[in-house]
Structure formats: C-alpha cells, structure tokens
Scaffold this motif. Structure first.
Motif, mmCIF file in Angstrom:
data_model
loop_
_atom_site.group_PDB
_atom_site.id
_atom_site.type_symbol
_atom_site.label_atom_id
_atom_site.label_comp_id
_atom_site.label_asym_id
_atom_site.label_seq_id
_atom_site.Cartn_x
_atom_site.Cartn_y
_atom_site.Cartn_z
ATOM 1 N N HIS A 72 0.803 -1.343 0.194
ATOM 2 C CA HIS A 72 0.062 -0.145 0.031
ATOM 3 C C HIS A 72 0.885 1.215 0.075
ATOM 4 C CE1 HIS A 72 -3.363 -2.549 0.755
ATOM 5 N NE2 HIS A 72 -2.635 -3.066 1.784
ATOM 6 N N LYS A 73 0.524 2.146 -0.665
ATOM 7 C CA LYS A 73 1.224 3.328 -0.843
ATOM 8 C C LYS A 73 0.336 4.413 -0.253
ATOM 9 C CE LYS A 73 4.053 6.221 -3.918
ATOM 10 N NZ LYS A 73 4.389 6.650 -5.392
ATOM 11 N N THR A 74 0.438 4.558 0.961
ATOM 12 C CA THR A 74 -0.418 5.464 1.721
ATOM 13 C C THR A 74 0.298 6.936 1.852
ATOM 14 O OG1 THR A 74 0.294 4.787 3.823
ATOM 15 C CG2 THR A 74 -1.596 3.777 2.964
ATOM 16 N N LYS A 75 1.504 6.845 1.918
ATOM 17 C CA LYS A 75 2.184 8.062 2.338
ATOM 18 C C LYS A 75 2.611 8.883 1.112
ATOM 19 C CE LYS A 75 6.620 9.982 4.836
ATOM 20 N NZ LYS A 75 7.578 9.534 5.514
ATOM 21 N N THR A 76 2.257 9.924 1.042
ATOM 22 C CA THR A 76 2.751 10.774 -0.330
ATOM 23 C C THR A 76 3.548 11.653 0.160
ATOM 24 O OG1 THR A 76 0.695 12.555 0.123
ATOM 25 C CG2 THR A 76 0.373 10.645 -1.245
ATOM 26 N N VAL A 77 4.682 11.857 -0.697
ATOM 27 C CA VAL A 77 5.881 12.505 -0.343
ATOM 28 C C VAL A 77 5.865 13.874 -1.198
ATOM 29 C CG1 VAL A 77 8.186 12.856 -0.486
ATOM 30 C CG2 VAL A 77 7.171 10.698 0.090
ATOM 31 N N THR A 78 5.871 15.062 -0.706
ATOM 32 C CA THR A 78 5.685 16.252 -1.426
ATOM 33 C C THR A 78 7.261 17.023 -1.225
ATOM 34 O OG1 THR A 78 4.674 17.501 0.364
ATOM 35 C CG2 THR A 78 3.495 16.570 -1.553
ATOM 36 N N LYS A 81 7.130 18.513 2.698
ATOM 37 C CA LYS A 81 7.455 17.679 3.671
ATOM 38 C C LYS A 81 8.781 17.276 3.657
ATOM 39 C CE LYS A 81 2.521 15.858 3.496
ATOM 40 N NZ LYS A 81 1.701 14.607 3.349
ATOM 41 N N GLU A 85 11.236 17.924 6.768
ATOM 42 C CA GLU A 85 12.283 16.748 7.492
ATOM 43 C C GLU A 85 13.543 17.306 7.638
ATOM 44 O OE1 GLU A 85 11.370 13.067 5.723
ATOM 45 O OE2 GLU A 85 9.140 13.046 6.634
#
Length: 111
Positions: A72-78, A81, A85
C-alpha cells in the motif's frame, strides 16, 4: 562433341579458372568470411533478442494486485514535507568518525 558443347565446356573451364584465381586473394579468403560473420551475427542477435522479449513472462503489476499483496502506498511525499524533515535535522553538531583501515585492525578484529 558438337561445336556448341565445346564452347560451353570452354566457358565453364574459364569460369572455373577465374574462380580459383579469385579465391586465392587474401581479401576474399579472409575478408569475405569476416563480413559474412558480422552481418550474419547481427541478424542472429536480432532474432535472439526478439525471442527474449517475445517470450518473457515478467509483466507489470496493477494497483489492485499490489494492494492484494500488501503493498500500500499511503504516504505521499511532497517537496514541502521533505524540506520540513530536512529542517528538523541538526547539521551543525556532528563528529567525524574515521573507520579503521585494513592494516590498522587488530588480529582479534580480523577473525
């Protein structure tokens, strides 16, 4: 023998002699097989690579199949963000740690 048969025989004999002379040239003895090998190899490699791709069984996985497998690809990286970090990291306080070289290692560490 008739006159036509003798003419034909003499032509065949002269053709045979010219082929023998032609075949003794270095460019024909070594160049012609080389060129045939290169061109034939090109066609042969094309056929082998075509077979490779034609019968490959590796296919892409659809999104539904990936979810069934638990991917599952639930985390979207922009970009924002990722920048936040990186801002949280403390890059001013660090210590350079040098690893041991092979000639500096103790005998107990080598084993």
């Amino acid at each position: 023998m008739t006159d036509n048969a003798q003419k034909l025989f003499s032509r065949l004999e002269s053709f045979r002699n010219s082929l023998l002379v032609f075949s003794k040239r270095k460019s024909v003895r070594y160049g012609l097989p080389f060129i045939l090998f290169v061109i034939g190899g090109s066609f042969g490699l094309r056929e082998w690579t075509q077979i490779r791709y034609q019968f490959s069984r590796v296919k892409g996985v659809s999104k539904e199949e990936a979810e069934k497998m638990g991917l599952h690809k639930t985390k979207t990286v922009t970009l924002e963000k990722a920048y936040e970090e990186i801002q949280k990291l403390d890059i001013d306080n660090w210590e350079n740690k040098r690893g041991p070289r092979p000639w500096e290692m103790d005998d107990s560490e080598k084993k």
